[in-house]
Scaffold this motif. Structure first.
Motif, short mmCIF file in Angstrom:
data_model
loop_
_atom_site.label_atom_id
_atom_site.label_comp_id
_atom_site.label_asym_id
_atom_site.label_seq_id
_atom_site.Cartn_x
_atom_site.Cartn_y
_atom_site.Cartn_z
N GLU A 133 0.81 -1.22 0.00
CA GLU A 133 0.00 0.00 0.00
C GLU A 133 0.85 1.28 0.00
O GLU A 133 0.36 2.36 -0.34
CB GLU A 133 -0.94 0.02 1.21
N LYS A 134 2.11 1.15 0.39
CA LYS A 134 2.98 2.33 0.48
C LYS A 134 3.56 2.73 -0.87
O LYS A 134 4.14 3.81 -1.00
CB LYS A 134 4.13 2.06 1.46
N ALA A 135 3.44 1.85 -1.86
CA ALA A 135 4.00 2.15 -3.17
C ALA A 135 3.41 3.45 -3.72
O ALA A 135 2.20 3.68 -3.67
CB ALA A 135 3.72 1.00 -4.14
N GLY A 136 4.28 4.32 -4.23
CA GLY A 136 3.84 5.59 -4.79
C GLY A 136 3.79 6.74 -3.81
O GLY A 136 3.58 7.88 -4.22
N THR A 137 3.97 6.45 -2.51
CA THR A 137 3.99 7.54 -1.52
C THR A 137 5.19 8.44 -1.79
O THR A 137 6.31 7.95 -1.97
CB THR A 137 4.09 6.97 -0.09
N PRO A 138 4.99 9.76 -1.85
CA PRO A 138 6.11 10.66 -2.16
C PRO A 138 7.26 10.51 -1.17
O PRO A 138 7.04 10.35 0.03
CB PRO A 138 5.48 12.05 -2.04
N THR A 139 8.48 10.53 -1.69
CA THR A 139 9.66 10.50 -0.83
C THR A 139 10.42 11.82 -1.03
O THR A 139 9.88 12.76 -1.61
CB THR A 139 10.53 9.27 -1.16
N MET A 140 11.62 11.91 -0.52
CA MET A 140 12.41 13.15 -0.52
C MET A 140 11.77 14.22 0.36
O MET A 140 12.04 15.42 0.23
CB MET A 140 12.61 13.70 -1.95
N GLY A 141 10.90 13.79 1.29
CA GLY A 141 10.25 14.73 2.20
C GLY A 141 11.19 15.38 3.20
O GLY A 141 10.80 16.30 3.91
N GLY A 142 12.44 14.91 3.23
CA GLY A 142 13.43 15.54 4.10
C GLY A 142 13.63 17.01 3.77
O GLY A 142 14.11 17.78 4.61
N VAL A 143 13.27 17.39 2.54
CA VAL A 143 13.35 18.80 2.14
C VAL A 143 12.49 19.65 3.07
O VAL A 143 12.86 20.79 3.41
CB VAL A 143 12.88 18.96 0.68
N ASN A 181 3.96 12.36 8.28
CA ASN A 181 4.71 11.10 8.23
C ASN A 181 4.17 10.04 9.18
O ASN A 181 4.53 8.87 9.06
CB ASN A 181 6.20 11.37 8.54
N ALA A 182 3.29 10.44 10.12
CA ALA A 182 2.71 9.45 11.04
C ALA A 182 1.82 8.50 10.25
O ALA A 182 1.29 8.84 9.18
CB ALA A 182 1.89 10.17 12.12
N TYR A 183 1.63 7.30 10.80
CA TYR A 183 0.88 6.27 10.10
C TYR A 183 -0.57 6.68 9.85
O TYR A 183 -1.22 7.20 10.75
CB TYR A 183 0.89 4.98 10.93
N PRO A 184 -1.09 6.49 8.63
CA PRO A 184 -0.39 6.06 7.41
C PRO A 184 0.31 7.25 6.75
O PRO A 184 -0.31 8.31 6.56
CB PRO A 184 -1.52 5.52 6.53
N ALA A 185 1.57 7.11 6.44
CA ALA A 185 2.38 8.23 5.98
C ALA A 185 1.92 8.78 4.63
O ALA A 185 1.59 8.02 3.72
CB ALA A 185 3.84 7.79 5.87
N GLN A 186 1.89 10.11 4.56
CA GLN A 186 1.60 10.79 3.30
C GLN A 186 2.88 11.14 2.56
O GLN A 186 2.85 11.52 1.39
CB GLN A 186 0.80 12.07 3.56
N VAL A 187 4.01 11.03 3.27
CA VAL A 187 5.31 11.35 2.68
C VAL A 187 6.40 10.63 3.48
O VAL A 187 6.24 10.41 4.68
CB VAL A 187 5.56 12.88 2.68
N PHE A 188 7.47 10.26 2.79
CA PHE A 188 8.65 9.69 3.44
C PHE A 188 9.78 10.71 3.39
O PHE A 188 9.86 11.49 2.43
CB PHE A 188 9.09 8.40 2.74
N MET A 189 10.66 10.69 4.37
CA MET A 189 11.76 11.65 4.38
C MET A 189 12.86 11.29 3.40
O MET A 189 13.58 12.16 2.92
CB MET A 189 12.32 11.83 5.79
N GLY A 190 13.02 10.00 3.09
CA GLY A 190 14.10 9.58 2.21
C GLY A 190 15.46 9.82 2.83
O GLY A 190 15.58 10.28 3.98
N ASP A 191 16.51 9.55 2.08
CA ASP A 191 17.87 9.80 2.58
C ASP A 191 18.12 11.30 2.74
O ASP A 191 18.98 11.70 3.53
CB ASP A 191 18.90 9.20 1.62
N THR A 192 17.37 12.12 2.01
CA THR A 192 17.49 13.58 2.16
C THR A 192 17.26 13.98 3.62
O THR A 192 17.95 14.86 4.14
CB THR A 192 16.46 14.30 1.27
#
Length: 413
Positions: free
Chosen positions: A69-79, A304-315
């Protein structure tokens, strides 16, 4: 910038309320509010932009519940975290402060490494991202910059208390003497704090000076590699912890808030004297940075809390780890990292033990065996049937306990 503006208004025109910007506590509170607003209000816009650019997470099927279900969730949210931290800092902190400068450099440096890694993964369609050796090279480069600055810069100093006999003489003359009169002059030093030890200060120079006292001036040969190791270890630990919704951001907020307490008391001559801890002039200014960083992390958790709307990524994860490491070194509490960052340590160790045991058993028995059902550690609990929100909450509770233990070390020796 606002700090300098209101300082000018107070000096030139004595405008009522302008003097508030001279207080660390006021600016720290303002920084938290501002970073929270930036991360929550503009965070939503950034998420929509990432969705528009199709910067979605590609999920590798590891057999974990809820993973597909997490597939396609935006990443690079560390910005979001980086912007929500830097904007309040640029507005409210003293930008000439060497500790603030180091943290800004750390944020941009590690953020760039993480961004390049995420960019390669998403836009170049290379799941491996930035090669590991280049990540390590970047971490080593930052370690050299931070270590050399903290060792050689003239404003990175400590103030130690006068000998007991001399203090008693001063107090005998005036029992109400200011705390500052009981301290020696500022001096550059490689001393740090060892927790749970009575005489809890240790000088890195002693590692080589016992051979020949003249070698103490070469303590940078010891100090800089230690800084490199700490930055690399903590940033990788934060990176490994970023595996399920809210885990890395939540545990990091707890850690950073604790370091904020250490920074404030270490930079306040009255509290450092009362608590009998090392007084570090000018380090209290990073309380503004820490406040903004905590606000950014908490604001990021909104999405980012469950269910996450964005992931922080390595950024985000590499940046978080780098900042935590540099703050701990700056306030000379790096030996507390195994306790305070116990979650990161456990995640790191679970991977090292899993890989090492698998390779050893494969060589000895012809087939690899595992200690955990899956590593890092949080995935082991997922494989054991725990829901990820329960895992995250319990890791937060452990993080709070470790933070309390770390604070208690101020008095337990």
């Amino acid at each position: 910038m606002l700090y300098y503006l209101f300082e000018y208004l107070e000096t030139q025109f004595q405008i009522p309320g302008a003097s508030l910007f001279g207080f660390i506590t006021f600016r720290a509170a303002f920084a938290v509010i501002l970073s929270l607003l930036i991360s929550t209000i503009f965070g939503k816009r950034i998420i929509k932009y990432l969705q528009k650019q199709q910067v979605g997470e590609t999920i590798r099927d590891l057999g974990l519940e809820g993973q597909v279900e997490k597939a396609g969730t935006p990443t690079m949210g560390g910005v979001i975290i980086i912007l929500a931290t830097l904007i309040p800092v640029l507005l409210l902190a003293k930008l000439e402060n060497i500790y603030v400068i180091l943290l800004i450099v750390t944020t941009l440096w590690m953020g760039t490494i993480g961004f390049i890694d995420d960019y390669i993964k998403k836009f170049k369609k290379d799941k491996e991202g930035l090669k590991g050796r280049f990540k390590v090279l970047g971490q080593v480069g930052l370690g050299i910059i931070v270590g050399a600055t903290l060792y050689f810069h003239p404003e990175v100093t400590i103030k130690e208390k006068l000998p007991i006999a001399q203090q008693q003489e001063i107090l005998a003359e005036n029992a109400k003497v200011e705390s500052s009169k009981l301290f020696q002059n500022e001096e550059r030093s490689t001393k740090t704090t060892i927790p749970f030890v009575k005489s809890n200060e240790f000088d890195y120079a002693e590692i080589i000076s016992w051979v020949n006292p003249a070698w103490a001036k070469y303590a940078w040969i010891i100090f800089i590699p230690i800084v490199i190791f700490i930055i690399t270890a903590v940033s990788n630990g934060a990176n490994l912890t970023d595996g399920i919704d809210g885990l890395a951001a939540g545990t990091s907020a707890i850690i950073v808030l604790t370091l904020g307490i250490f920074a404030w008391v270490s930079g306040n001559i009255i509290f450092s004297d009362y608590l009998n801890i090392m007084y570090i002039p000018r380090v209290e200014e990073i309380t503004i940075y820490i406040a903004a960083f905590v606000g950014a992390l908490v604001g990021f958790l909104w999405y980012n809390a469950y269910p996450a709307q964005v992931f922080m990524g390595d950024t985000g994860s590499l940046t978080i780890g780098g900042i935590i490491a540099v703050i701990a070194i700056a306030v000379r509490k790096e030996w507390l990292i195994p306790v305070l960052c116990g979650i990161f340590l456990a995640e790191n160790l679970s991977v090292v033990l899993q890989v090492s045991w698998f390779k050893y058993t494969k060589k000895k028995y012809g087939e690899g065996r595992r200690i955990f059902k899956m590593s890092p550690l949080h995935h082991h609990y997922q494989k054991s049937g725990y829901h990820e929100s329960k895992i995250v909450t319990r890791f937060w509770i452990v993080g709070i306990l470790l933070a309390i233990i770390s604070i208690v070390t101020l008095k337990i020796r």
